[in-house]
Design a protein around this motif. Structure first.
Motif, PDB file in Angstrom:
ATOM      1  N   SER A  87       0.626  -1.221  -0.101  1.00  0.00           N
ATOM      2  CA  SER A  87      -0.030  -0.001   0.017  1.00  0.00           C
ATOM      3  C   SER A  87       0.906   1.265  -0.051  1.00  0.00           C
ATOM      4  N   LYS A  88       1.996   1.291   0.757  1.00  0.00           N
ATOM      5  CA  LYS A  88       2.922   2.247   0.827  1.00  0.00           C
ATOM      6  C   LYS A  88       3.482   2.550  -0.535  1.00  0.00           C
ATOM      7  N   SER A  89       3.974   1.780  -1.212  1.00  0.00           N
ATOM      8  CA  SER A  89       4.442   1.764  -2.584  1.00  0.00           C
ATOM      9  C   SER A  89       3.520   1.973  -3.738  1.00  0.00           C
ATOM     10  N   GLY A  90       2.373   2.207  -3.558  1.00  0.00           N
ATOM     11  CA  GLY A  90       1.436   2.221  -4.577  1.00  0.00           C
ATOM     12  C   GLY A  90       0.661   0.978  -5.170  1.00  0.00           C
ATOM     13  N   GLY A  91       1.022  -0.112  -4.330  1.00  0.00           N
ATOM     14  CA  GLY A  91       0.388  -1.603  -5.027  1.00  0.00           C
ATOM     15  C   GLY A  91      -1.053  -1.872  -4.364  1.00  0.00           C
ATOM     16  N   ASP A  92      -1.722  -0.823  -3.707  1.00  0.00           N
ATOM     17  CA  ASP A  92      -2.861  -1.369  -3.368  1.00  0.00           C
ATOM     18  C   ASP A  92      -4.024  -1.256  -4.358  1.00  0.00           C
ATOM     19  N   ALA A  96       4.949  -2.708  -7.573  1.00  0.00           N
ATOM     20  CA  ALA A  96       5.007  -2.682  -6.236  1.00  0.00           C
ATOM     21  C   ALA A  96       5.837  -3.813  -5.669  1.00  0.00           C
ATOM     22  N   ILE A  97       5.369  -5.110  -6.038  1.00  0.00           N
ATOM     23  CA  ILE A  97       5.804  -6.232  -5.810  1.00  0.00           C
ATOM     24  C   ILE A  97       7.278  -6.457  -6.280  1.00  0.00           C
TER      25      ILE A  97
END
Length: 420
Positions: free
Chosen positions: A39-44, A115-116
């Motif tokens: 979520s923090k790295s934009g992967g939410d 993000a992953i």
């Protein structure tokens, strides 16, 4: 989650996040820390996914067997970190964003896989704390302070080392004068040799960890048998990286292929000139005389300037496209912008230093050169932890995919899509 813990305490095998092919249900134990990190790295964006399969069907590189990225979207929503960290498919994605553009819910699978991958670099990095720092804006000042301190320490030790080792500021007749007497060639060569060596050791350890993880997934999740030798797979993967194979299959952002090619080959040109300079004393082709700095019309100077312009041009297109299409394509985050900024500063300060050197402007050229060297050091020192590490991890993944036949499956699908 409590039931899962009780099962493990009773001595039963640890539940696997995916069925091993026996069609029996499996237990999922979500990694909440991993979900927060995504979520923090934009992967939410996976929260919007309804598993319609549009992303997998629209991707030209996704194979028919176990296609991506729909399964990765599901695994991300379930917090299946271990499964994703052993998934080679996240590295076969080039984030062309065709899937993100066509997603009916705007879930942007390209951002999730990016993000992953970012989390994977942090997971495999050595030492791991540097991988964490590279992704934290709060650590930015500390990260830039490290190369400043290291370079300043090298300059502080310059005079004592020259006296101890009997090194002269001039190197016979092969080099007419140093680019800057404050930064002699022997010192810079030695300094960056050490920095490059440390970076290579770190990225080799990280890549080795990644390879072992991919190999471990072969027996756990798939029944994979090698279809190509390691040597042949390495040659094929490196060739694909050099020509940026599959980049041009993107239909949503064609300019991305050309911008990456400009940066990639611009760096190759700059690296070739740098290698020519630092090996001048042992290079048999320079034994008849080597004059440095190069004149403006020297073939090597022309190659360096063209390489620098190619890098700046490619970066400019990347930046423009990120702002122009930010609603339709991938979101840009600290991890992305840091690498773009460092490369841009390295190239720009290189041109500024060159211009100031030709006019012999003191002390401005030395200051510009110091700033240039600091960011070159940052680029090399943090290569194993920044987005630049993609070139290593993606190559490892491509080798594994070639070795196991996974890449061949995706190429067959891509060819079929083109014929349609």
């Amino acid at each position: 989650m409590q039931d899962t813990a009780n099962i493990q305490k009773q001595g039963q095998p640890e539940a696997q996040p995916e069925s091993s092919g026996n069609n029996k249900p499996s237990v999922v134990d979500p990694d909440l820390d991993f979900i927060r990190a995504l979520s923090k790295s934009g992967g939410d964006q996976y929260k919007l996914c309804m598993q319609c399969g549009t992303c997998s069907s629209t991707c030209a590189l996704s194979p028919d067997h176990s296609p991506f990225p729909s399964k990765e979207m599901a695994w991300a929503s379930w917090g299946m970190k271990n499964r994703l960290m052993t998934d080679v498919d996240i590295w076969l994605c080039y984030q062309c964003n065709d899937c993100s553009v066509r997603c009916p819910r705007g879930a942007k699978p390209g951002d999730v896989l990016a993000a992953i991958r970012q989390h994977g670099i942090e997971q495999y990095s050595f030492p791991r704390f540097l991988g964490r720092w590279a992704n934290q804006p709060a650590a930015a000042l500390m990260m830039i302070a490290i190369p400043i301190i290291l370079l300043s320490l090298a300059l502080f030790l310059k005079d004592p080392l020259e006296k101890t080792l009997g090194i002269s500021g001039f190197t016979e007749s092969k080099i007419v004068f140093n680019y800057s007497n404050i930064f002699p060639h022997w010192l810079l060569n030695s300094f960056f040799f050490i920095i490059t060596g440390l970076a290579l050791i770190a990225i080799t350890i990280g890549a080795s960890r990644f390879w072992k993880t991919l190999k471990s997934s072969s027996g756990r999740y798939y029944n994979i048998k090698p279809v190509k030798s390691i040597g042949s797979s390495i040659l094929t993967a490196i060739g694909n990286v050099i020509i940026h194979k599959n980049f041009d299959q993107c239909t949503s952002n064609h300019t991305r292929y050309w911008s990456h090619m400009c940066v990639f080959f611009g760096f190759i040109a700059l690296s070739a000139v740098t290698f020519w300079i630092i090996t001048s004393s042992i290079n048999p082709l320079t034994q008849d005389g080597f004059v440095y700095p190069f004149g403006f019309f020297s073939p090597w100077k022309i190659l360096a300037n063209l390489g620098g312009l190619s890098v700046l041009g490619g970066l400019s297109v990347m930046i423009f496209e990120r702002f122009r299409e930010r609603k339709n394509t991938s979101a840009s985050h600290y991890f992305d912008w840091t690498l773009i900024a460092v490369i841009f500063i390295v190239t720009l300060t290189g041109f500024i230093t060159e211009a100031l050197h030709y006019v012999r402007l003191e002390p401005h050229r030395h200051i510009a050169y110091f700033i240039h060297l600091v960011f070159v050091c940052s680029l090399l020192l943090y290569l194993p932890y920044s987005k630049l590490a993609h070139i290593v991890y993606r190559t490892v993944a491509l080798v594994y995919a070639e070795h196991t036949g996974r890449k061949i499956e995706s190429e067959i699908t891509a060819t079929a899509n083109i014929k349609r």
